[in-house]
Design an enzyme around this catalytic site. Structure first.
Site, short mmCIF file in Angstrom:
data_model
loop_
_atom_site.label_atom_id
_atom_site.label_comp_id
_atom_site.label_asym_id
_atom_site.label_seq_id
_atom_site.Cartn_x
_atom_site.Cartn_y
_atom_site.Cartn_z
N GLU A 13 -0.85 1.45 -6.39
CA GLU A 13 0.01 1.15 -5.24
C GLU A 13 1.29 0.47 -5.73
O GLU A 13 1.34 -0.04 -6.84
CB GLU A 13 -0.70 0.21 -4.27
CG GLU A 13 -1.96 0.75 -3.64
CD GLU A 13 -2.64 -0.27 -2.74
OE1 GLU A 13 -2.02 -1.34 -2.46
OE2 GLU A 13 -3.78 -0.02 -2.32
N ASP A 52 -4.48 -10.58 6.69
CA ASP A 52 -3.09 -10.76 6.25
C ASP A 52 -2.66 -12.20 6.48
O ASP A 52 -2.88 -12.77 7.55
CB ASP A 52 -2.18 -9.80 7.03
CG ASP A 52 -2.62 -8.36 6.86
OD1 ASP A 52 -2.10 -7.68 5.96
OD2 ASP A 52 -3.52 -7.92 7.62
N GLU A 65 0.82 -1.22 0.00
CA GLU A 65 0.00 0.00 0.00
C GLU A 65 0.86 1.28 0.00
O GLU A 65 0.53 2.27 0.65
CB GLU A 65 -1.01 0.01 1.14
CG GLU A 65 -2.25 0.82 0.80
CD GLU A 65 -3.44 0.60 1.73
OE1 GLU A 65 -3.96 1.61 2.23
OE2 GLU A 65 -3.86 -0.56 1.90
N TYR A 72 -5.93 5.29 -9.12
CA TYR A 72 -5.47 4.79 -7.82
C TYR A 72 -4.50 3.63 -8.05
O TYR A 72 -4.87 2.61 -8.61
CB TYR A 72 -6.64 4.33 -6.96
CG TYR A 72 -6.19 3.72 -5.66
CD1 TYR A 72 -5.84 4.54 -4.58
CD2 TYR A 72 -6.07 2.34 -5.52
CE1 TYR A 72 -5.41 3.98 -3.38
CE2 TYR A 72 -5.64 1.78 -4.33
CZ TYR A 72 -5.30 2.61 -3.27
OH TYR A 72 -4.85 2.07 -2.10
N ASP A 76 -1.55 -8.73 2.32
CA ASP A 76 -2.94 -8.45 2.69
C ASP A 76 -3.83 -9.15 1.67
O ASP A 76 -4.15 -8.61 0.62
CB ASP A 76 -3.18 -6.94 2.70
CG ASP A 76 -4.61 -6.58 3.06
OD1 ASP A 76 -5.40 -7.49 3.36
OD2 ASP A 76 -4.94 -5.38 3.02
N HIS A 134 -1.42 -7.68 -2.60
CA HIS A 134 -2.49 -7.00 -1.89
C HIS A 134 -3.73 -7.14 -2.76
O HIS A 134 -3.88 -6.45 -3.77
CB HIS A 134 -2.14 -5.51 -1.67
CG HIS A 134 -3.22 -4.74 -0.97
ND1 HIS A 134 -3.27 -3.36 -0.98
CD2 HIS A 134 -4.30 -5.15 -0.24
CE1 HIS A 134 -4.32 -2.95 -0.29
NE2 HIS A 134 -4.96 -4.01 0.16
N HIS A 160 -3.41 -2.20 9.92
CA HIS A 160 -3.00 -3.61 9.89
C HIS A 160 -1.79 -3.80 10.79
O HIS A 160 -0.92 -2.91 10.87
CB HIS A 160 -2.60 -4.06 8.48
CG HIS A 160 -3.72 -4.17 7.51
ND1 HIS A 160 -4.19 -5.38 7.05
CD2 HIS A 160 -4.46 -3.23 6.90
CE1 HIS A 160 -5.19 -5.17 6.19
NE2 HIS A 160 -5.37 -3.87 6.09
#
Length: 295
Positions: A122, A251, A85, A120, A206, A172, A286
């Protein structure tokens, strides 16, 4: 000091950079975190591996001095840690974080491209101790069916003392497509093995693999959960969320092959640093997860 490498997938080059450089039953939602006895081995061959979704990790968060200090302390405990992230559009913050961690350990980094289907995006980053480990190669899964929102980062890791090798696969998943993306992880593993990556592998990250995102009724449709070749080292009874209102094992670690892992658990940094929920959530929503690779 740093070298950028462009890695080709789906015929197109994606940026991935490196800086100096048991089988078990399918997982259930009612059992506990795996904690097997540590096999006797020289301490320099006990490799502490982690995965940490640092919520919305960008310049704003890293600009908070208290948060920065905690993050450096958390991450430098590990010999290798998959960070998720990372949301800094400029792609500069992660290098500052690496430099701060290098004050404590001889860390190197593998960094993915910015991944996502929209504006968006990551990144993943693997920090690893260059005194203990080396990276032979790394790649992003080419994802021929476009299943993943953020394709897994695949890393060929080697322990320096005995030359033991391990494939790390960080992901993720998108909360809206957890069964589909976890269902593709076996194909990603098979692709990696076909490219010469070690058969001993540890998937991590994750997964969003619990609560409303991945229900018990959906396990049977996912080969990663039903194929006995894959061992879920953290199962559904764990809580990896920093909250007093949720209890979800988002996770996970999943291993395959003959690699030995022990003392797998959730890293409760709130207890380590004596933080309340509000203070801990400034760091992330997390907890990291950790395991020991007996190399």
């Amino acid at each position: 000091m740093m070298e950028k490498t462009l890695v080709v997938f789906l015929v197109v080059v994606q940026a991935v950079c490196q800086v100096p450089l048991t089988t078990s039953p399918p997982p259930t939602l009612s059992t506990s975190v795996t904690s097997t006895p540590t096999t006797a081995a020289p301490t320099d061959r006990l490799i502490k591996i982690g995965a940490f979704n640092i919520q919305s990790f960008g310049k704003t968060k890293y600009g908070r001095l208290d948060v920065r200090d905690y993050l450096v302390q958390i991450v430098t405990q590990y010999d290798a840690i998959m960070i998720q992230e990372i949301k800094d559009v400029s792609e500069t913050m992660i290098y500052k974080f690496l430099a701060d961690c290098q004050l404590h350990r001889n860390f190197s980094m593998v960094l993915s491209a910015r991944l996502g289907r929209s504006r968006y995006r990551e990144q993943y980053a693997l920090f690893y101790d260059h005194d203990k480990l080396t990276v032979n190669k790394y790649a992003e899964y080419p994802d021929p069916q476009d299943i993943f929102h953020r394709e897994p980062l695949i890393v060929h890791l080697m322990e320096k003392t005995k030359g033991k090798e391990l494939t790390l696969m960080g992901v993720h998943t998108d909360p809206d497509d957890v069964p589909e993306e976890l269902g593709e992880m076996e194909n990603a593993y098979n692709w990696a093995v076909g490219q010469g990556y070690p058969t001993n592998a540890l998937m991590m990250g994750d997964f969003n693999a619990d609560c409303n995102y991945f229900k018990a009724s959906e396990y049977s449709s996912v080969s990663l959960a039903t194929n006995s070749s894959f061992t879920w080292l953290i199962d559904g009874s764990a809580d990896t969320t920093v909250s007093d209102r949720t209890d979800c094992a988002y996770d996970r670690f999943v291993s395959t092959g003959t690699g030995l892992f022990s003392n797998t658990t959730v890293d409760r940094f709130d207890l380590t640093f004596h933080l309340n929920v509000s203070q801990a959530k400034r760091i992330s929503d997390h907890y990291p997860i950790r395991t020991i690779w007996v190399a």
